[in-house]
Design a protein around this motif. Sequence first.
Motif, PDB file in Angstrom:
ATOM      1  N   CYS A  91      -5.794   2.306  -2.516  1.00 20.44           N
ATOM      2  CA  CYS A  91      -5.421   1.870  -1.162  1.00 20.44           C
ATOM      3  C   CYS A  91      -6.350   2.504  -0.132  1.00 20.44           C
ATOM      4  N   LYS A  92      -6.714   3.750  -0.356  1.00 14.92           N
ATOM      5  CA  LYS A  92      -7.650   4.436   0.541  1.00 14.92           C
ATOM      6  C   LYS A  92      -9.014   3.760   0.478  1.00 14.92           C
ATOM      7  N   TRP A 116      -1.048   8.759   7.854  1.00 15.34           N
ATOM      8  CA  TRP A 116      -2.133   7.981   7.264  1.00 15.34           C
ATOM      9  C   TRP A 116      -2.686   6.985   8.283  1.00 15.34           C
ATOM     10  N   ASN A 137      -9.268  -2.720   7.808  1.00 17.23           N
ATOM     11  CA  ASN A 137      -9.533  -2.518   9.238  1.00 17.23           C
ATOM     12  C   ASN A 137     -10.549  -3.547   9.742  1.00 17.23           C
ATOM     13  N   HIS A 176      -8.965   0.513   2.535  1.00 17.88           N
ATOM     14  CA  HIS A 176      -8.446   0.589   3.901  1.00 17.88           C
ATOM     15  C   HIS A 176      -9.499   0.240   4.962  1.00 17.88           C
ATOM     16  N   TYR A 195      -6.473   7.078   9.617  1.00 12.29           N
ATOM     17  CA  TYR A 195      -7.424   6.101   9.095  1.00 12.29           C
ATOM     18  C   TYR A 195      -7.441   4.771   9.846  1.00 12.29           C
ATOM     19  N   TRP A 254       0.837  -1.197   0.000  1.00 15.49           N
ATOM     20  CA  TRP A 254       0.000   0.000   0.000  1.00 15.49           C
ATOM     21  C   TRP A 254       0.875   1.251   0.000  1.00 15.49           C
TER      22      TRP A 254
END
Length: 173
Positions: free
Chosen positions: A77-78, A109, A85, A81, A113, A70
């Motif tokens: 990638c965002k 980041w 998680n 994400h 996030y 990432w």
Amino acid sequence: MNRGLLFLPFAVFVAITVVFWVGLGIEDKSSLPSPLIGQPFPEFELGVVEDGRILTTTDLEGQPALVNVWATWCPTCKAEHDFLNALSDEGIRIIGINYKDDLDKARQWLADYGNPYAYNLSDPDGLLGIELGVYGAPETFLIDSTGVIREKHIGDLNPVVWETLGETFRGLK
């Protein structure tokens, strides 16, 4: 001279075009095979984004893991994400490889996030990425408890992809 022979070049052209078109449709464009499947994870010695300690390939061993490549500059990638998680919250071991990125941006980041990773390897020059045959971020590898690569996925992880990849992961030892 027979007039039918005048259409022969056109008929050959049409036949070649049809064969070419059908051939393009047969190829599975959603899968790029990796020669690393069934091979040990490449040797590395890299710093960890979170605390700077140095880890090696042997630190991957012990239990199966997702190894997720990432970067903060990667919009996909965002997008994945939050799903990472959620997988982490389910107890899935995820190792990050922060690919060709700025260390301070990566730390920010993760603070902003959330950090689904057991740890993140910092690969600022992309050398481990080259060893893994990474085309770009995100890419994810499934490794077994001995550090052998069992699967590779190019693109974001999401619930649809995880239906198949998760079955493979649950089967790893």
